[in-house]
Structures are given as C-alpha cells and as structure tokens.
Design an enzyme around this catalytic site. Sequence first.
Site, PDB file in Angstrom:
ATOM      1  N   ARG A  14       1.672  -1.493  -0.366  1.00 39.28           N
ATOM      2  CA  ARG A  14      -0.242   0.037   0.078  1.00 39.28           C
ATOM      3  C   ARG A  14       0.719   1.308  -0.073  1.00 39.28           C
ATOM      4  NH1 ARG A  14      -3.690  -2.668  -1.384  1.00 39.28           N
ATOM      5  NH2 ARG A  14      -5.645  -2.933  -0.193  1.00 39.28           N
TER       6      ARG A  14
ATOM      7  N   HIS B 143      -0.827   1.176  -9.880  1.00 40.62           N
ATOM      8  CA  HIS B 143      -1.629   0.166  -9.080  1.00 40.62           C
ATOM      9  C   HIS B 143      -2.035  -1.072 -10.165  1.00 40.62           C
ATOM     10  CE1 HIS B 143      -3.622   0.303  -5.012  1.00 40.62           C
ATOM     11  NE2 HIS B 143      -3.216  -1.336  -4.992  1.00 40.62           N
TER      12      HIS B 143
END
Length: 315
Positions: free
Chosen positions: A230, A278
């Site tokens: 993350r 991502h």
Amino acid sequence: MKKPPVVALLSSAIHMQYLADAFEQAQPGIDVRLGDDLGALEDIDVAVCWFPPHGRLAQFPNLQLVQSLAAGVDHILADPELPRQLPLCRIVDDTMAAGMKAYVSWAVVQHHRGMKAYVASSDAAEWEEQPVVSPRRHRVGIAGLGTLGLACADALSTIGYQVRGWSRSAKSDLPEGVTGFHGADQLDDFLSGCDTLVCLLPLTPQTQGFLDAALFAKLPRGAHLVNVGRGDHLVEADLLPALASGQLSAATLDAFSVEPLPKDHPFWGHPDILVTPHIATRTDRLVIAQQTLANLATIRQGERPLNQIDLERGY
C-alpha cells in the site's frame, strides 16, 4: 418477481464505470449507479468501493453490504464515519497470485539485469552488454508472507534467486529454498540480506510508514525497493534522500498514498524511480460482480459471507 438489488459504485480514486457491464452480465436487469448520480439514497443495497469518499457510506439508510473491489479493505476502514455495524467484505481471488508473481518477478529481473540500460541502448542502436550477475548472487527479501508473498517467494526461488521472507509470526509453510524470519527481533537480520526488498505487507497501524529512512539504512547499500503493498507503507519524503545518497539504487512503485499520483509529484520522471499505476495484479471484473452478489445473497439469508472481514482486527 423480486426486485433486483441496487448497487452503488463508489471511488474517489478511479473511474468505476468499467464494472457496470460486469454486474449486468452477472445479473441482467440489475440497477447500477455511479458517482454522484445515485438517485434515491434509500434505494441502495450494496456499495462497491475503492477509496470511497469519506462520509458517503453513512448516507445510505438501507445499505446491507459494503464490498471492497480488492483484497484490501484499509481504504474503507479509513473512513471515520463508516457504519461499523455493516457487513464489510473483501474479494478473494486465487488468480491474483499469478498476476502478482508476474509483476514482482518482472520488477526484480528488470533491475537486477539492467534492462533499463538495454532499452536505452536499443533506442540508440548501440550493442552494449551490461554486467551479468547470477540470480544466486542477488538476494531478494519479501516482507509479508501472506498468500501473495508466499507465491512471489516461490516464483523467485524457482528462477534462481536467493529468497528470504519476513512476517509478523513464524511461518511453517515456506516454499523450498526460502529462508524465513519473523518478528521485530529478526527484522534487522532479514533486512541486512536484501539486495531487493519487496513490500507485500498488509496495511495496519503497525506497518504504516514501515518503509522509512531508518529501514533503508539497514539494507545493503545500493538496494532496490519494490512496493506492491500500500502507498502508506512508504514514507515518501524519506525515499528521495535515500536514492540521492546511493543507499538505495532504485525503486519500483505500484502503490501510492494519493492515487492517481499527482502530475507534479517528484516521483514522476525521477531517473531511479519506476512508477506503475497500481496494476501489479487485478481481479477480473466479473469475479468482483459475482462475489458481491453472492455475498449479498448470503447476508439476506441471515448468514455470514466467508470473505467478510473482522472489523475489530481489520482482516
């Protein structure tokens, strides 16, 4: 005939339109609503989320399910107004491991084998060989030995890399050839043998800011950082000085604290940072739709979905 469920697709980070057709395919006639055009809020049965706007979920009086469109739910738990009584589910997708193995293997190999220099040579029509270092002489550390971390460790070991893994507690199911470390007492030893460090930790209060200047200093000089966990694992302000000093030689980053990464962010165009949006691994959109509807059906039967998370623990 029973009325089809009403599904709201919510995100402050990405466009969610790509999911609408998948829900229609999974249940023809379903009512899917997006963005700010949600109609009567009391109609909403399910909210499918990726970084939903804070406070939005609390506005649906008849909401029965909050569904993350990925395995992680920290982006939902970050909402201070999240109704804590609502069932919150993650996506469970066995195929995600294949995508993550491919990305992490690529990230390690492209740096270790000097592929950036080969691209430049190809563009310049220059036949120039880079130093060839055996994978056995390049040590890769995986921080986080969940399903994805174990899959990546196994893949890299199969390629021939020296692989070590670190987790909060001891693991008994490590792939052959992977050396395990666990707990705070063994973290420094783990880091000292990571020519490439791959972060695949879950995001918790304990792991937020895990990738900081103090950690970088414990890596071998010139280490390569790969963050596919993350964005909040990384202290962004500490990365640039580590690269400038040579303590880190490169960073491959797929997750960021703010997504999309702002166009004026210093990571863009940095010669030692490779940014990807991502995409390390993705769940098929039809899987998201099918699991969401299956979770809703289970809840309506008065049962708990298998992929419902424990709100007290965050997983």
